[in-house]
Scaffold this active site. Structure first.
Site, mmCIF file in Angstrom:
data_model
loop_
_atom_site.group_PDB
_atom_site.id
_atom_site.type_symbol
_atom_site.label_atom_id
_atom_site.label_comp_id
_atom_site.label_asym_id
_atom_site.label_seq_id
_atom_site.Cartn_x
_atom_site.Cartn_y
_atom_site.Cartn_z
ATOM 1 N N HIS A 122 -10.363 -5.089 10.795
ATOM 2 C CA HIS A 122 -11.086 -4.895 9.637
ATOM 3 C C HIS A 122 -12.405 -4.075 9.837
ATOM 4 C CE1 HIS A 122 -8.148 -8.038 8.232
ATOM 5 N NE2 HIS A 122 -8.689 -7.711 7.114
ATOM 6 N N GLU A 125 0.682 -1.299 0.025
ATOM 7 C CA GLU A 125 0.087 0.054 -0.129
ATOM 8 C C GLU A 125 0.919 1.222 0.047
ATOM 9 O OE1 GLU A 125 -0.797 -2.718 1.974
ATOM 10 O OE2 GLU A 125 -2.908 -3.190 1.476
#
Lengths: 329, 353
Positions: free
Chosen positions: A132, A63
């Protein structure tokens, strides 16, 4: 209004990207699984076929690297759309978002701008555990140089994403995993929704409820419940988090004299905190009760269904907060 | 390039990771030598003055001097073509000047004045010039590495024939950003040259204290990226290695990682007394001073006389002095500048309370 056309949130997002990419060859989509896999959540389905591998680019799981490469590309004439599989993973890239994308215009004295969109799902999505399930709208909204958008339905998602892609500043665009399948009316014709404007999703006179993203469902359901008891709630969808449409909230509070904020994320230093400050400053004399908020609990979100239920804002708590603001409970 | 002047001694450069293109014999003209001399002397005198002015508190904030490393930038610039881009970290004065930003604008920026290269907003660490393809001085160690790859990615995407040279220090190679970027730069065949200016210390930490692989060029081996270790005290060697790497980026879209071994004579920043190294070590490098090396070649090759070089020295002295006068005379930015250049949107509604 164009003829009714019902499509899903993910399709609305895809249409926004596809339409903009057809008109501007400098726009490209980059991220994990966006091309050959057709998107982890199928937002980019079919885009590789239409635009080819030059403009729909699969990345390794890196990322920070692909966010930084995209920021560099934006400094040099391109308009990247960076998809993060979720904003939980975008934390690995936050240095490039905050230290590079947000600041390069200022540091360069206005010479280099960064027209880029960082987009992906945010927030809880079932029993996914602590890593998450997070929302970071307030983190990004704290940073000058960025704009932050968090739409609640397909129509808003398309119009706002088109604005974000056309914008010459870096935009963080936060979606919702559990809303990708939500259906809604999206006209076939061209439209955009301006960044920085909230939207009154339901008019009312007794209490103002402010929310954004999927908590808008809670806010609107709560307004339905309140209506059964003859309480008229006005529901404001923020749509854009930075810049936030404070005047719309203040005007509503001047009418209803009561405010409830529903926010999925944690309470400390939250969007609701900032709204509360602004409203007490600009509508102090209009408030007939302390401002209430319903937020995610001040803890990491555990896996078990009982924990998820206890953590997230819900309709009952929102109804209770509204009634409390009306001194009915 | 005029070839009338006699060529200086040939320099041999060899890539060392087994992917070498074969050793090259390069010769350099009088014009190149004179350019190197004048450019490096300007960097040196400019920064010596900046150091003095820092001591007088005319220049504030963090200030990282490049003195001793000049051949890395000069040898790079002579090997590049018009339209090629540069990006580096915060030790960026020399890169900015070599790209063409005027000493006046750089000095005014160090002063924090409105006529500085970034209107007094960037300071020493954030010099930028779009006009001169200088994509900045960046303050987060290693963060400029993916940016540099992205700049080159855009040039390839847009179909230009330009490349980007992305500089970093030896400390930056430990960042994850480098490893992520190397993966994608090779995967996507990005026309970029990564340059590690290995001055042996990341602030006060010697390279050997950060790794069991002190030959930094070997990092590229894991990515199958061509790489080389280069003597950064001589412009000829830097130029030759850079030319080979730039050609490879431009013509084949293959990145290169150059570990250029250099040395900073001063501390990491103005506040660093550099107690982590010996005087003998500093003197060892000063004996190989890049400017003296070029000066020696110029005189030995009869490219110029001592008097010619003294005239250049005098001219540079005037340029540096003029930059100080310029910076002194320029005003600080008005406080209203605070709200400019944060957004392209002109009517952005900032919170004012």
């Amino acid at each position: 209004m164009s003829e009714e056309r019902i499509i899903a949130y993910r399709e609305a997002l895809r249409e926004a990207m596809v339409e903009e990419m057809r008109t501007d060859p400098t726009i490209f989509l980059i991220g994990e699984e966006v091309a050959e896999y057709n998107g982890a959540y199928k937002v980019s389905q079919g885009m590789l076929d239409e635009f080819g591998a030059k403009r729909v680019i699969d990345t390794p799981i890196a990322e920070l690297g692909f966010a930084g490469i995209s920021v560099g590309a934006a400094m040099n004439g391109l308009r990247p759309i960076v998809e993060f599989m979720t904003f939980n993973f975008a934390l690995l890239a936050i240095d490039q978002v905050v230290n590079s994308a947000a600041k390069v215009l200022e540091m360069s004295g206005g010479q280099f701008n960064c027209p880029i969109v960082f987009r992906g799902p945010s927030g809880s999505a079932g029993q996914l555990g602590a890593q998450h399930s997070q929302m970071f709208e307030n983190w990004y909204a704290n940073v000058p140089g960025l704009k932050v958008i968090s739409p609640s339905n397909p129509y808003d998602a398309k119009g706002l994403l088109k604005s974000a892609i056309r914008d010459n500043d870096p935009v963080v665009f936060m979606e919702s995993e559990v809303m990708y399948g939500d259906k809604g009316n999206v006209p076939a014709g061209e439209y955009i929704i301006p960044i920085g404007k909230g939207d009154i999703k339901r008019s009312g006179t007794d209490v103002t409820i402010v929310s954004f993203n999927k908590m808008m469902k809670v806010a609107l359901s709560a307004a339905e419940e309140l209506a059964k008891e003859n309480i008229s709630a006005e529901v404001i969808d923020l749509r854009t988090i930075r810049p936030l449409d404070f005047p719309l909230i203040v005007e509503s509070v001047k009418k209803t004299n009561r405010l409830v904020i529903v926010e999925e994320s944690w309470p400390f230093g939250s969007i609701s905190s900032e709204i509360t400050f602004q409203v007490q400053k600009y509508a102090f004399d209009y408030l007939d009760a302390p401002i209430k908020r319903v937020t995610g609990k001040d803890v990491s979100l555990g896996y078990a269904p009982t924990l998820v239920e206890a953590y997230l804002p819900n309709v009952a708590d929102t109804v209770k907060a509204a009634k409390s603001a009306l001194y009915l409970v | 390039m005029a070839q009338t002047a006699p060529a200086a001694k040939a320099t041999k450069v060899t890539s060392v990771n087994g992917k070498a293109q074969g050793s090259k014999e390069l010769t350099f003209s009088k014009e190149i030598y004179m350019r190197w001399y004048e450019e490096m002397l300007l960097m040196r005198r400019f920064e010596e003055k900046a150091g003095q002015l820092y001591g007088q508190q005319k220049i504030r904030g963090f200030c990282h001097l490049y003195i001793g490393q000049e051949a890395v930038v000069s040898g790079t610039m002579s090997a590049l073509e018009k339209g090629d881009k540069l990006i580096t970290a915060y030790r960026d004065h020399a890169h900015a000047i070599a790209c063409g930003i005027s000493p006046n604008a750089v000095m005014a920026e160090l002063y924090g004045k409105i006529d500085g290269s970034t209107k007094g907003k960037g300071g020493s660490m954030h010099l930028f010039s779009k006009e001169h393809n200088f994509f900045g001085g960046h303050g987060i160690v290693g963060a400029q590495i993916p940016l540099g790859a992205g700049i080159a990615f855009a040039d390839k995407y847009l179909g230009t024939n330009n490349i980007c040279v992305c500089f970093m220090g030896d400390g930056a190679v430990r960042q994850g950003a480098l490893h992520e970027t190397f993966t994608m730069a090779m995967l996507w065949k990005i026309p970029v040259v990564f340059v590690c200016e290995n001055n042996r210390y990341g602030m006060g930490t010697a390279v050997e204290r950060t790794t069991n692989v002190p030959d930094l060029y070997k990092i590229a081996l894991a990515y199958d990226m061509p790489s080389a270790q280069v003597d950064g005290m001589e412009c000829e060697k830097v130029h030759a290695a850079m030319k080979e790497a730039a050609d490879r980026a431009r013509n084949e879209h293959i990145p290169t990682f150059l570990e250029i071994k250099t040395y900073r004579y001063k501390g990491h920043s103005m506040s660093d007394p550099a107690k982590y190294r010996t005087r003998e070590e500093v003197d060892e490098y000063k004996a190989k001073d890049p400017i003296e090396h070029v000066e020696h070649t110029i005189l030995a090759s009869n490219f110029a006389t001592k008097a010619d070089l003294e005239a250049i020295e005098e001219k540079i002295k005037q340029i540096v002095e003029a930059s100080v006068q310029f910076a002194e005379a320029s005003p600080f930015p008005d406080a209203s500048e605070l709200y400019k250049d944060n957004y392209m949107q002109e009517d952005y509604p900032f919170l004012m309370d």
